[in-house]
Motif scaffolding. Structure first.
Motif, PDB file in Angstrom:
ATOM      1  N   UNK A 297      72.984  61.127  75.160  1.00  0.00           N
ATOM      2  CA  UNK A 297      72.147  62.065  75.907  1.00  0.00           C
ATOM      3  C   UNK A 297      71.544  61.397  77.149  1.00  0.00           C
ATOM      4  N   UNK A 298      71.087  60.155  76.993  1.00  0.00           N
ATOM      5  CA  UNK A 298      70.504  59.436  78.135  1.00  0.00           C
ATOM      6  C   UNK A 298      71.534  59.263  79.246  1.00  0.00           C
ATOM      7  N   UNK A 299      72.772  58.946  78.860  1.00  0.00           N
ATOM      8  CA  UNK A 299      73.837  58.777  79.849  1.00  0.00           C
ATOM      9  C   UNK A 299      74.126  60.090  80.567  1.00  0.00           C
ATOM     10  N   UNK A 300      74.141  61.190  79.816  1.00  0.00           N
ATOM     11  CA  UNK A 300      74.399  62.503  80.418  1.00  0.00           C
ATOM     12  C   UNK A 300      73.257  62.891  81.360  1.00  0.00           C
ATOM     13  N   UNK A 301      72.028  62.623  80.953  1.00  0.00           N
ATOM     14  CA  UNK A 301      70.867  62.931  81.798  1.00  0.00           C
ATOM     15  C   UNK A 301      70.939  62.155  83.113  1.00  0.00           C
ATOM     16  N   UNK A 302      71.285  60.874  83.044  1.00  0.00           N
ATOM     17  CA  UNK A 302      71.373  60.077  84.269  1.00  0.00           C
ATOM     18  C   UNK A 302      72.539  60.517  85.145  1.00  0.00           C
ATOM     19  N   UNK A 303      73.635  60.954  84.528  1.00  0.00           N
ATOM     20  CA  UNK A 303      74.741  61.493  85.325  1.00  0.00           C
ATOM     21  C   UNK A 303      74.299  62.759  86.068  1.00  0.00           C
ATOM     22  N   UNK A 304      73.518  63.602  85.376  1.00  0.00           N
ATOM     23  CA  UNK A 304      72.999  64.809  86.032  1.00  0.00           C
ATOM     24  C   UNK A 304      72.039  64.437  87.158  1.00  0.00           C
ATOM     25  N   UNK A 305      71.255  63.365  86.957  1.00  0.00           N
ATOM     26  CA  UNK A 305      70.342  62.898  88.002  1.00  0.00           C
ATOM     27  C   UNK A 305      71.118  62.367  89.200  1.00  0.00           C
ATOM     28  N   UNK A 306      72.218  61.681  88.936  1.00  0.00           N
ATOM     29  CA  UNK A 306      73.069  61.209  90.042  1.00  0.00           C
ATOM     30  C   UNK A 306      73.628  62.390  90.838  1.00  0.00           C
ATOM     31  N   UNK A 307      74.051  63.420  90.112  1.00  0.00           N
ATOM     32  CA  UNK A 307      74.562  64.617  90.781  1.00  0.00           C
ATOM     33  C   UNK A 307      73.464  65.262  91.623  1.00  0.00           C
ATOM     34  N   UNK A 308      72.261  65.353  91.065  1.00  0.00           N
ATOM     35  CA  UNK A 308      71.136  65.927  91.792  1.00  0.00           C
ATOM     36  C   UNK A 308      70.822  65.118  93.039  1.00  0.00           C
ATOM     37  N   UNK A 309      70.870  63.804  92.900  1.00  0.00           N
ATOM     38  CA  UNK A 309      70.586  62.903  94.029  1.00  0.00           C
ATOM     39  C   UNK A 309      71.594  63.118  95.157  1.00  0.00           C
ATOM     40  N   UNK A 310      72.866  63.274  94.781  1.00  0.00           N
ATOM     41  CA  UNK A 310      73.922  63.439  95.776  1.00  0.00           C
ATOM     42  C   UNK A 310      73.894  64.815  96.430  1.00  0.00           C
ATOM     43  N   UNK A 311      73.604  65.838  95.619  1.00  0.00           N
ATOM     44  CA  UNK A 311      73.675  67.215  96.116  1.00  0.00           C
ATOM     45  C   UNK A 311      72.325  67.772  96.556  1.00  0.00           C
ATOM     46  N   UNK A 312      71.266  66.994  96.309  1.00  0.00           N
ATOM     47  CA  UNK A 312      69.905  67.376  96.691  1.00  0.00           C
ATOM     48  C   UNK A 312      69.520  68.747  96.138  1.00  0.00           C
ATOM     49  N   UNK A 313      69.743  68.896  94.822  1.00  0.00           N
ATOM     50  CA  UNK A 313      69.396  70.167  94.185  1.00  0.00           C
ATOM     51  C   UNK A 313      69.073  69.949  92.709  1.00  0.00           C
ATOM     52  N   UNK A 314      68.463  70.954  92.119  1.00  0.00           N
ATOM     53  CA  UNK A 314      68.159  70.976  90.692  1.00  0.00           C
ATOM     54  C   UNK A 314      69.456  71.186  89.926  1.00  0.00           C
ATOM     55  N   UNK A 315      69.653  70.381  88.857  1.00  0.00           N
ATOM     56  CA  UNK A 315      70.905  70.425  88.107  1.00  0.00           C
ATOM     57  C   UNK A 315      70.642  70.732  86.642  1.00  0.00           C
ATOM     58  N   UNK A 316      71.409  71.658  86.102  1.00  0.00           N
ATOM     59  CA  UNK A 316      71.361  71.933  84.665  1.00  0.00           C
ATOM     60  C   UNK A 316      72.169  70.859  83.938  1.00  0.00           C
ATOM     61  N   UNK A 317      71.616  70.368  82.822  1.00  0.00           N
ATOM     62  CA  UNK A 317      72.270  69.287  82.083  1.00  0.00           C
ATOM     63  C   UNK A 317      73.227  69.871  81.056  1.00  0.00           C
ATOM     64  N   UNK A 318      74.466  69.422  81.091  1.00  0.00           N
ATOM     65  CA  UNK A 318      75.501  69.886  80.168  1.00  0.00           C
ATOM     66  C   UNK A 318      75.748  68.785  79.136  1.00  0.00           C
TER      67      UNK A 318
END
Length: 320
Positions: A297-318
């Motif tokens: 779960x921690x790895x998935x959360x950080x991947x979503x944070x990386x996506x948010x950082x790159x796309x500059x938007x709020x990301x739903x965690x899958x």
């Protein structure tokens, strides 16, 4: 229990010191890709400097293995250790690929062995007591969580993803320990200190929960928080009926060779994680406080944070 170590860097030193302090267990040796490094380590701490990884894994005297190499090789070495019949304590971040963490869980189950993430922060007694107060309802409905870290690192050490990979992983698994899974994240980052301009040395992750809780994960390698010493690293939980704060640097040593090595609480966390792994998991057969599922779960959360950082938007965690 007899413990061997794969990867003999600075973190391995803290684990050996912890095993020594526990007394009833023994460090029996280790292996490093650099033979001279292994020889020097075992000259200082005792044990056998294994000439090959196979020699270590074939040693029937070894009950458990600590994997303390770089994260890119964690999966390979943990998998080989588990299939060789060894229990595994695996340093974080467990793997840069979340799916590999789930695969390790399957391998550990198939071989009836424990593979425990070295999520050392949550094993501190103060963290466990705060978690117990949350679970008991003494703090009431939890509304927000803060994880705050400010510790200056040498500007030349920074690289892309370093702060996310090496620091924010601690915040993520602590958040999961106290609050469980968030549903969305928004991340922002800046470079104010690292020489590598592509490397963020400050990160902020805001995590949202379906019931309205908000978790705020702040990490900075750019500057010490002089105004809050000794609280340059702390965790805070606020509820409707109470709140709790855990400072992580209340005992200080002198002459630290690297940041955070002057912090007694940090050293103690290695004693606590080794004690739980060796005494409670392997001897007492209790489940880890932070599991492979939490590491996933921690790895998935950080991947979503990386996506948010790159796309500059709020990301739903899958999490699937």
């Amino acid at each position: 229990m007899k413990v061997a170590i794969i990867g003999l860097g600075k973190v391995a030193e803290l684990h050996v010191e912890a095993i020594r302090e526990l007394g009833q267990h023994r460090f029996v040796g280790g292996w490093s890709r650099a033979a001279a490094k292994a020889a020097g380590f075992c000259e200082r701490f005792g044990g056998t400097a294994y000439s090959t990884l196979e020699e270590l894994l074939n040693d029937q005297e070894v009950d458990a293995v600590l994997v303390a190499t770089g994260s890119d090789s964690h999966f390979e070495y943990a998998k080989r250790s588990l299939t060789a019949g060894k229990h595994v304590l695996l340093e974080k971040p467990l793997s840069p690929i979340a799916s590999q963490i789930r695969e390790l869980a399957k391998i550990a189950k198939a071989h009836n062995r424990t593979c425990m993430p070295s999520h050392n922060y949550v094993y501190a007694e103060s963290m466990r007591r705060l978690n117990a107060h949350i679970k008991s309802g003494r703090l009431g409905q939890i509304v927000n969580f803060w994880a705050i870290y400010n510790k200056r690192h040498d500007a030349s050490t920074g690289g892309p993803d370093l702060t996310m990979r090496e620091l924010m992983v601690h915040h993520a698994y602590c958040m999961l320990y106290f609050l469980g899974r968030p549903s969305h994240v928004y991340a922002t980052g800046t470079n104010v200190h690292f020489t590598d301009q592509a490397a963020d040395d400050q990160l902020m992750i805001t995590a949202e929960y379906p019931d309205g809780k908000i978790a705020n994960l702040w990490g900075s390698f750019s500057a010490d928080d002089r105004s809050r010493e000794p609280w340059s690293c702390y965790f805070k939980v606020i509820g409707m009926k109470g709140s709790g704060v855990i400072p992580w640097d209340v005992t200080k040593f002198d002459g630290a060779p690297i940041p955070f090595w002057d912090d007694g609480t940090y050293w103690d966390s290695f004693v606590q994680v080794q004690s739980y792994f060796l005494n409670d998991c392997l001897t007492g057969q209790l489940a880890p406080l932070s599991t492979l599922e939490d590491a996933y779960d921690a790895a998935v959360i950080l991947d979503a944070a990386r996506q948010s950082l790159a796309e500059k938007r709020r990301v739903e965690i899958d999490y699937s």
